[in-house]
Design a protein around this motif. Sequence first.
Motif, PDB file in Angstrom:
ATOM      1  N   GLU A  75       0.828  -1.199   0.000  1.00 24.05           N
ATOM      2  CA  GLU A  75       0.000   0.000   0.000  1.00 24.05           C
ATOM      3  C   GLU A  75       0.865   1.253   0.000  1.00 24.05           C
ATOM      4  O   GLU A  75       2.069   1.195   0.238  1.00 24.05           O
ATOM      5  N   GLU A  76       0.206   2.359  -0.246  1.00 29.65           N
ATOM      6  CA  GLU A  76       0.813   3.690  -0.095  1.00 29.65           C
ATOM      7  C   GLU A  76      -0.202   4.546   0.634  1.00 29.65           C
ATOM      8  O   GLU A  76      -1.381   4.568   0.282  1.00 29.65           O
ATOM      9  N   ARG A  77       0.263   5.211   1.683  1.00 24.80           N
ATOM     10  CA  ARG A  77      -0.615   6.129   2.414  1.00 24.80           C
ATOM     11  C   ARG A  77       0.214   7.213   3.073  1.00 24.80           C
ATOM     12  O   ARG A  77       1.430   7.068   3.218  1.00 24.80           O
ATOM     13  N   SER A  78      -0.447   8.260   3.475  1.00 24.88           N
ATOM     14  CA  SER A  78       0.221   9.373   4.148  1.00 24.88           C
ATOM     15  C   SER A  78       0.385   9.044   5.627  1.00 24.88           C
ATOM     16  O   SER A  78      -0.577   8.625   6.282  1.00 24.88           O
ATOM     17  N   TRP A  79       1.601   9.203   6.127  1.00 21.31           N
ATOM     18  CA  TRP A  79       1.894   9.021   7.542  1.00 21.31           C
ATOM     19  C   TRP A  79       2.202  10.390   8.141  1.00 21.31           C
ATOM     20  O   TRP A  79       2.786  11.250   7.480  1.00 21.31           O
ATOM     21  N   THR A  80       1.850  10.561   9.418  1.00 22.46           N
ATOM     22  CA  THR A  80       2.243  11.777  10.121  1.00 22.46           C
ATOM     23  C   THR A  80       3.748  11.714  10.378  1.00 22.46           C
ATOM     24  O   THR A  80       4.344  10.628  10.354  1.00 22.46           O
ATOM     25  N   LEU A 118       9.534   5.047  13.565  1.00 19.37           N
ATOM     26  CA  LEU A 118      10.293   3.966  12.923  1.00 19.37           C
ATOM     27  C   LEU A 118      11.686   3.812  13.523  1.00 19.37           C
ATOM     28  O   LEU A 118      12.291   2.744  13.430  1.00 19.37           O
ATOM     29  N   GLU A 119      12.186   4.871  14.149  1.00 18.30           N
ATOM     30  CA  GLU A 119      13.495   4.817  14.788  1.00 18.30           C
ATOM     31  C   GLU A 119      13.488   3.866  15.988  1.00 18.30           C
ATOM     32  O   GLU A 119      14.533   3.360  16.388  1.00 18.30           O
ATOM     33  N   HIS A 120      12.300   3.613  16.537  1.00 16.47           N
ATOM     34  CA  HIS A 120      12.187   2.835  17.769  1.00 16.47           C
ATOM     35  C   HIS A 120      11.488   1.496  17.613  1.00 16.47           C
ATOM     36  O   HIS A 120      11.383   0.747  18.578  1.00 16.47           O
ATOM     37  N   VAL A 121      10.986   1.197  16.423  1.00 16.00           N
ATOM     38  CA  VAL A 121      10.235  -0.055  16.243  1.00 16.00           C
ATOM     39  C   VAL A 121      10.895  -0.921  15.175  1.00 16.00           C
ATOM     40  O   VAL A 121      11.561  -0.419  14.272  1.00 16.00           O
ATOM     41  N   ASN A 122      10.695  -2.217  15.303  1.00 17.04           N
ATOM     42  CA  ASN A 122      11.188  -3.177  14.312  1.00 17.04           C
ATOM     43  C   ASN A 122      10.047  -3.881  13.596  1.00 17.04           C
ATOM     44  O   ASN A 122      10.255  -4.510  12.567  1.00 17.04           O
ATOM     45  N   TYR A 123       8.840  -3.793  14.160  1.00 15.59           N
ATOM     46  CA  TYR A 123       7.687  -4.493  13.615  1.00 15.59           C
ATOM     47  C   TYR A 123       6.524  -3.523  13.464  1.00 15.59           C
ATOM     48  O   TYR A 123       6.334  -2.645  14.308  1.00 15.59           O
ATOM     49  N   ILE A 124       5.749  -3.709  12.382  1.00 14.99           N
ATOM     50  CA  ILE A 124       4.545  -2.908  12.190  1.00 14.99           C
ATOM     51  C   ILE A 124       3.402  -3.836  11.787  1.00 14.99           C
ATOM     52  O   ILE A 124       3.637  -4.934  11.280  1.00 14.99           O
ATOM     53  N   VAL A 125       2.184  -3.386  12.043  1.00 10.96           N
ATOM     54  CA  VAL A 125       0.990  -4.148  11.687  1.00 10.96           C
ATOM     55  C   VAL A 125       0.236  -3.373  10.613  1.00 10.96           C
ATOM     56  O   VAL A 125      -0.050  -2.186  10.782  1.00 10.96           O
ATOM     57  N   VAL A 126      -0.060  -4.062   9.513  1.00  6.18           N
ATOM     58  CA  VAL A 126      -0.781  -3.468   8.388  1.00  6.18           C
ATOM     59  C   VAL A 126      -1.861  -4.450   7.951  1.00  6.18           C
ATOM     60  O   VAL A 126      -1.547  -5.614   7.679  1.00  6.18           O
ATOM     61  N   GLY A 127      -3.080  -3.998   7.898  1.00  2.00           N
ATOM     62  CA  GLY A 127      -4.165  -4.874   7.468  1.00  2.00           C
ATOM     63  C   GLY A 127      -4.299  -6.121   8.323  1.00  2.00           C
ATOM     64  O   GLY A 127      -4.643  -7.183   7.814  1.00  2.00           O
ATOM     65  N   LEU A 130      14.536   6.589   1.237  1.00  6.10           N
ATOM     66  CA  LEU A 130      13.878   7.869   1.014  1.00  6.10           C
ATOM     67  C   LEU A 130      14.196   8.330  -0.399  1.00  6.10           C
ATOM     68  O   LEU A 130      15.363   8.486  -0.762  1.00  6.10           O
ATOM     69  N   SER A 131      13.149   8.529  -1.195  1.00  5.21           N
ATOM     70  CA  SER A 131      13.333   9.036  -2.557  1.00  5.21           C
ATOM     71  C   SER A 131      13.176  10.554  -2.520  1.00  5.21           C
ATOM     72  O   SER A 131      12.072  11.067  -2.312  1.00  5.21           O
ATOM     73  N   VAL A 132      14.263  11.241  -2.699  1.00 11.98           N
ATOM     74  CA  VAL A 132      14.232  12.703  -2.715  1.00 11.98           C
ATOM     75  C   VAL A 132      13.488  13.193  -3.954  1.00 11.98           C
ATOM     76  O   VAL A 132      12.789  14.206  -3.914  1.00 11.98           O
ATOM     77  N   ASP A 133      13.582  12.441  -5.049  1.00 17.03           N
ATOM     78  CA  ASP A 133      12.905  12.830  -6.288  1.00 17.03           C
ATOM     79  C   ASP A 133      11.388  12.841  -6.143  1.00 17.03           C
ATOM     80  O   ASP A 133      10.717  13.734  -6.637  1.00 17.03           O
ATOM     81  N   THR A 134      10.844  11.826  -5.453  1.00 21.82           N
ATOM     82  CA  THR A 134       9.390  11.735  -5.310  1.00 21.82           C
ATOM     83  C   THR A 134       8.889  12.225  -3.960  1.00 21.82           C
ATOM     84  O   THR A 134       7.689  12.416  -3.774  1.00 21.82           O
ATOM     85  N   GLY A 135       9.800  12.389  -3.001  1.00 19.76           N
ATOM     86  CA  GLY A 135       9.407  12.805  -1.654  1.00 19.76           C
ATOM     87  C   GLY A 135       8.674  11.711  -0.900  1.00 19.76           C
ATOM     88  O   GLY A 135       7.844  11.991  -0.038  1.00 19.76           O
ATOM     89  N   LYS A 136       8.989  10.446  -1.207  1.00 16.56           N
ATOM     90  CA  LYS A 136       8.310   9.318  -0.580  1.00 16.56           C
ATOM     91  C   LYS A 136       9.307   8.424   0.145  1.00 16.56           C
ATOM     92  O   LYS A 136      10.440   8.264  -0.286  1.00 16.56           O
ATOM     93  N   LEU A 137       8.836   7.843   1.236  1.00 17.90           N
ATOM     94  CA  LEU A 137       9.611   6.885   2.006  1.00 17.90           C
ATOM     95  C   LEU A 137       9.128   5.495   1.633  1.00 17.90           C
ATOM     96  O   LEU A 137       7.927   5.216   1.658  1.00 17.90           O
ATOM     97  N   GLU A 138      10.045   4.610   1.260  1.00 20.26           N
ATOM     98  CA  GLU A 138       9.710   3.238   0.894  1.00 20.26           C
ATOM     99  C   GLU A 138      10.254   2.305   1.967  1.00 20.26           C
ATOM    100  O   GLU A 138      11.423   2.407   2.344  1.00 20.26           O
ATOM    101  N   LEU A 139       9.396   1.423   2.484  1.00 23.21           N
ATOM    102  CA  LEU A 139       9.809   0.470   3.507  1.00 23.21           C
ATOM    103  C   LEU A 139       9.721  -0.945   2.970  1.00 23.21           C
ATOM    104  O   LEU A 139       8.720  -1.327   2.347  1.00 23.21           O
ATOM    105  N   LEU A 140      10.769  -1.726   3.223  1.00 25.19           N
ATOM    106  CA  LEU A 140      10.809  -3.127   2.834  1.00 25.19           C
ATOM    107  C   LEU A 140      10.440  -3.952   4.053  1.00 25.19           C
ATOM    108  O   LEU A 140      11.054  -3.829   5.117  1.00 25.19           O
ATOM    109  N   LEU A 141       9.406  -4.806   3.913  1.00 28.43           N
ATOM    110  CA  LEU A 141       8.868  -5.576   5.021  1.00 28.43           C
ATOM    111  C   LEU A 141       8.909  -7.069   4.722  1.00 28.43           C
ATOM    112  O   LEU A 141       8.777  -7.474   3.571  1.00 28.43           O
TER     113      LEU A 141
END
Length: 71
Positions: free
Chosen positions: A22-27, A34-43, A54-65
């Motif tokens: 997915e792609e969504r806006s995060w605060t 993310l500096e303090h966690v190793n696990y996230i829950v999605v869906g 971090l893609s400076v060109d698109t201004g998006k953060l991509e996470l590999l899970l």
Amino acid sequence: MDNGMNVILFEKRPDGELVRIEERSWTMNMVAALEHVNYIVVGGREYETIEGRLSVDTGKLELLLVPMRND
């Protein structure tokens, strides 16, 4: 005001294939956490965060899970 950042989540499958979850806006607080966690829950599924890019060109953060096994 917190404009947030668009975050793209990718699942790395055992065969090496990358699947976009997915792609969504995060605060900025969520991004900072993310500096303090190793696990996230999605869906309702738990994932381990492997790395981020971090893609400076698109201004998006991509996470590999990697999905966690729930035996």
